[in-house]
Design a protein around this motif. Sequence first.
Motif, PDB file in Angstrom:
ATOM      1  N   GLY A 141      -6.964   3.559  -7.740  1.00 52.03           N
ATOM      2  CA  GLY A 141      -7.653   4.124  -6.601  1.00 52.03           C
ATOM      3  C   GLY A 141      -6.676   4.765  -5.649  1.00 52.03           C
ATOM      4  O   GLY A 141      -5.583   5.190  -6.038  1.00 52.03           O
ATOM      5  N   ALA A 142      -7.058   4.830  -4.350  1.00 50.04           N
ATOM      6  CA  ALA A 142      -6.218   5.492  -3.356  1.00 50.04           C
ATOM      7  C   ALA A 142      -4.851   4.842  -3.253  1.00 50.04           C
ATOM      8  O   ALA A 142      -3.852   5.505  -2.980  1.00 50.04           O
ATOM      9  N   ASN A 143      -4.791   3.528  -3.479  1.00 48.90           N
ATOM     10  CA  ASN A 143      -3.538   2.797  -3.362  1.00 48.90           C
ATOM     11  C   ASN A 143      -2.622   3.025  -4.561  1.00 48.90           C
ATOM     12  O   ASN A 143      -1.593   2.382  -4.690  1.00 48.90           O
ATOM     13  N   TYR A 171      -8.327  -5.943   7.819  1.00 54.79           N
ATOM     14  CA  TYR A 171      -8.312  -6.254   6.393  1.00 54.79           C
ATOM     15  C   TYR A 171      -7.874  -7.700   6.157  1.00 54.79           C
ATOM     16  O   TYR A 171      -8.467  -8.420   5.340  1.00 54.79           O
ATOM     17  N   TYR A 191       0.859  -1.190   0.000  1.00 61.86           N
ATOM     18  CA  TYR A 191       0.000   0.000   0.000  1.00 61.86           C
ATOM     19  C   TYR A 191       0.886   1.227   0.000  1.00 61.86           C
ATOM     20  O   TYR A 191       1.719   1.403   0.900  1.00 61.86           O
ATOM     21  N   ASP A 204      -9.158   2.067   2.767  1.00 63.45           N
ATOM     22  CA  ASP A 204      -8.862   3.407   2.247  1.00 63.45           C
ATOM     23  C   ASP A 204      -9.539   4.486   3.085  1.00 63.45           C
ATOM     24  O   ASP A 204      -8.911   5.486   3.458  1.00 63.45           O
ATOM     25  N   ASP A 205     -10.827   4.284   3.362  1.00 62.64           N
ATOM     26  CA  ASP A 205     -11.587   5.297   4.098  1.00 62.64           C
ATOM     27  C   ASP A 205     -11.075   5.436   5.531  1.00 62.64           C
ATOM     28  O   ASP A 205     -10.997   6.541   6.071  1.00 62.64           O
ATOM     29  N   SER A 211      -6.489  -3.792  -1.480  1.00 65.14           N
ATOM     30  CA  SER A 211      -7.555  -3.195  -2.289  1.00 65.14           C
ATOM     31  C   SER A 211      -8.844  -3.278  -1.482  1.00 65.14           C
ATOM     32  O   SER A 211      -9.530  -4.305  -1.481  1.00 65.14           O
ATOM     33  N   SER A 212      -9.158  -2.222  -0.761  1.00 64.24           N
ATOM     34  CA  SER A 212     -10.315  -2.224   0.137  1.00 64.24           C
ATOM     35  C   SER A 212     -10.775  -0.792   0.351  1.00 64.24           C
ATOM     36  O   SER A 212     -10.010   0.042   0.836  1.00 64.24           O
ATOM     37  N   ARG A 213     -12.016  -0.517   0.012  1.00 65.38           N
ATOM     38  CA  ARG A 213     -12.546   0.829   0.239  1.00 65.38           C
ATOM     39  C   ARG A 213     -12.605   1.134   1.730  1.00 65.38           C
ATOM     40  O   ARG A 213     -12.355   2.263   2.154  1.00 65.38           O
ATOM     41  N   ARG A 214     -12.944   0.126   2.537  1.00 68.25           N
ATOM     42  CA  ARG A 214     -13.007   0.347   3.989  1.00 68.25           C
ATOM     43  C   ARG A 214     -11.628   0.713   4.544  1.00 68.25           C
ATOM     44  O   ARG A 214     -11.503   1.613   5.363  1.00 68.25           O
ATOM     45  N   ARG A 263       0.519   5.483  -0.580  1.00 66.34           N
ATOM     46  CA  ARG A 263      -0.496   6.527  -0.751  1.00 66.34           C
ATOM     47  C   ARG A 263       0.026   7.879  -0.300  1.00 66.34           C
ATOM     48  O   ARG A 263       0.686   7.986   0.734  1.00 66.34           O
TER      49      ARG A 263
END
Length: 211
Positions: free
Chosen positions: A68-70, A177, A34, A195-196, A190-193, A36
């Motif tokens: 995405g964020a990653n 995760y 990860y 990331d958020d 790869s996880s929206r949770r 970012r």
Amino acid sequence: LAKAQYWLPNFPSGCIKMALVGLAVVGRENEPLYLRDFGADSLSAAAAAASDAKDADPFGFFNREGRGANDSCSLRHQFIIHAALDRFEEMTGPSSGGRWRTPGAVGNNAMWVGLLCPIEEVRVYGYLTNTGIKFLVLVEDEDEMMIQSGDSNKQTSARDKDLKAFMVVLHDLFVEYTLNPFSKLRGKISSRRFDDGVLKCVTALNAKHAA
């Protein structure tokens, strides 16, 4: 296991000004899980990486179609993280004899590595889990000015305490995760949770240290 709580302690007023500008989670074999950036430039960094993957991605990180964020780590921060990993290995590898650990530290305190190195105006801090996962954060702060004014020890200690608290929450998010049966344990996160949760914690930390 209870879900990770997206909160940080209330930081004291007048704490050292700083901003967490980058974050890396690195696996046991130093594979990036990860990467970012945070701040106004993070989205433009992702766009730059997408437009010229060959030049902006020398370490082969951005190799999937969905972005995405990653995928928001700038080339500059990639090089800083890469350089800091060498120092991480020196401090925590077998030859270190565990001297990086605070004597008597247990639990999360025993995983805090602390300052790895300053690179340009960025300071890189590390955290090492019992399973060999490395967390690195890139911080821009006013520490140099405070050292010159002789007012650094107390507030620098508070800064380190706040970063340690952030690392603990980040560790909780990572554990959550990995407990997901659909997660790739050795692949990029790869996880929206996730990331958020990371964004919420970084935003809280930077807001407390902006004044």
